[in-house]
Structure formats: structure tokens, C-alpha cells
Motif scaffolding. Sequence first.
Motif, PDB file in Angstrom:
ATOM      1  N   UNK A 107      14.340  19.700 -21.689  1.00  0.00           N
ATOM      2  CA  UNK A 107      13.695  18.934 -20.616  1.00  0.00           C
ATOM      3  C   UNK A 107      12.191  19.165 -20.602  1.00  0.00           C
ATOM      4  N   UNK A 108      11.462  18.104 -20.273  1.00  0.00           N
ATOM      5  CA  UNK A 108      10.021  18.218 -20.032  1.00  0.00           C
ATOM      6  C   UNK A 108       9.692  17.268 -18.879  1.00  0.00           C
ATOM      7  N   UNK A 109       8.847  17.737 -17.964  1.00  0.00           N
ATOM      8  CA  UNK A 109       8.486  16.955 -16.781  1.00  0.00           C
ATOM      9  C   UNK A 109       6.985  16.719 -16.761  1.00  0.00           C
ATOM     10  N   UNK A 110       6.586  15.441 -16.845  1.00  0.00           N
ATOM     11  CA  UNK A 110       5.170  15.082 -16.770  1.00  0.00           C
ATOM     12  C   UNK A 110       4.824  14.633 -15.366  1.00  0.00           C
ATOM     13  N   UNK A 111       3.741  15.211 -14.837  1.00  0.00           N
ATOM     14  CA  UNK A 111       3.234  14.864 -13.509  1.00  0.00           C
ATOM     15  C   UNK A 111       1.732  14.615 -13.649  1.00  0.00           C
ATOM     16  N   UNK A 112       1.098  14.070 -12.603  1.00  0.00           N
ATOM     17  CA  UNK A 112      -0.359  13.942 -12.617  1.00  0.00           C
ATOM     18  C   UNK A 112      -0.967  15.323 -12.852  1.00  0.00           C
ATOM     19  N   UNK A 113      -2.072  15.352 -13.590  1.00  0.00           N
ATOM     20  CA  UNK A 113      -2.709  16.629 -13.916  1.00  0.00           C
ATOM     21  C   UNK A 113      -3.029  17.414 -12.649  1.00  0.00           C
ATOM     22  N   UNK A 114      -2.788  18.705 -12.689  1.00  0.00           N
ATOM     23  CA  UNK A 114      -3.032  19.673 -11.605  1.00  0.00           C
ATOM     24  C   UNK A 114      -1.977  19.626 -10.500  1.00  0.00           C
ATOM     25  N   UNK A 115      -0.982  18.732 -10.606  1.00  0.00           N
ATOM     26  CA  UNK A 115       0.046  18.663  -9.560  1.00  0.00           C
ATOM     27  C   UNK A 115       0.711  20.025  -9.384  1.00  0.00           C
ATOM     28  N   UNK A 116       1.108  20.647 -10.487  1.00  0.00           N
ATOM     29  CA  UNK A 116       1.778  21.948 -10.411  1.00  0.00           C
ATOM     30  C   UNK A 116       0.819  23.009  -9.866  1.00  0.00           C
ATOM     31  N   UNK A 117      -0.388  23.069 -10.425  1.00  0.00           N
ATOM     32  CA  UNK A 117      -1.373  24.089 -10.034  1.00  0.00           C
ATOM     33  C   UNK A 117      -1.718  23.993  -8.550  1.00  0.00           C
ATOM     34  N   UNK A 118      -1.889  22.769  -8.041  1.00  0.00           N
ATOM     35  CA  UNK A 118      -2.267  22.588  -6.634  1.00  0.00           C
ATOM     36  C   UNK A 118      -1.163  23.043  -5.682  1.00  0.00           C
ATOM     37  N   UNK A 119       0.057  23.176  -6.185  1.00  0.00           N
ATOM     38  CA  UNK A 119       1.189  23.585  -5.348  1.00  0.00           C
ATOM     39  C   UNK A 119       1.669  24.989  -5.709  1.00  0.00           C
ATOM     40  N   UNK A 120       0.886  25.695  -6.519  1.00  0.00           N
ATOM     41  CA  UNK A 120       1.231  27.067  -6.948  1.00  0.00           C
ATOM     42  C   UNK A 120       2.603  27.120  -7.612  1.00  0.00           C
TER      43      UNK A 120
END
Length: 133
Positions: A107-120
Amino acid sequence: MGLTHASFAQNQKLTVIELKAGMYRIEAELADTPAARQTGLMYRTFMPTNSGMLFVFEEKAIHCFWMRNTKLPLSIAFLEDDGKIVNISDMEPETQNNHCPRSSVRYALEMNQKWFAQRAIGPGTVVQGLPKK
């Protein structure tokens, strides 16, 4: 209707599933066929904040991604079978360098850049709701 619009409309027919990362809800389009995986998010110019694309592969492997013909800056999370994030990579639009998981994944999940980082959200976080193939 031009070819570009037709291919964009075709792209919109993917199944959407709900995933959760921590307390965050994600509406993920399912790219679970070779054609859907190959096209991915190419040519799109907008993706809503909590939307993304989940790539599902038949085999666990080192599946690498690149950004040819992709207009949006994205972050990709590579996921274990249990949904645990292995690693996350930021990807710049229109680039051809490879972004690969640190271990074999399906599995791989693509989101808008920084989505993960902004939510820790980082490696070790579990993404819930993955389809079982």
C-alpha cells in the motif's frame, strides 16, 4: 469534449473509501488496477485537503513512485499490511526521481504535500480502513 477532459472524467470513476490516520478522516480514491496505478494523480491541478489516493498492489515489493506529469506537490506514505506507516516522502511536481519504501509494501497513500507533517503523522502511525485483497 477533448481527450484531456475525457481522461480526467475517466479518472474520476475510481472507488472512494474512507481511511483514518489518528483522528483524521481521509477520503481516498482506490488505485487498485494497473491502469489506475499507472495514471495515479497525473494531470490533476487540485485535490481537496482530506482527500488522497491509495495505491494497492497484488504483491509486497519495493514499489517506487515518481511525479512525471503530476502537477500537485504530494507526500506519499508507504504502508505495511496492518496499515502502519513505514516511511513518508515529499514529492515535487513534474520530477522523475524515485521515491521508494524502506521495506516491501502493498500500500501507498498519496496526500497533498505536508498533510502528514502538519498533523504530526509519521512512521509508526497506523492508517485504518485498508481494503483486504
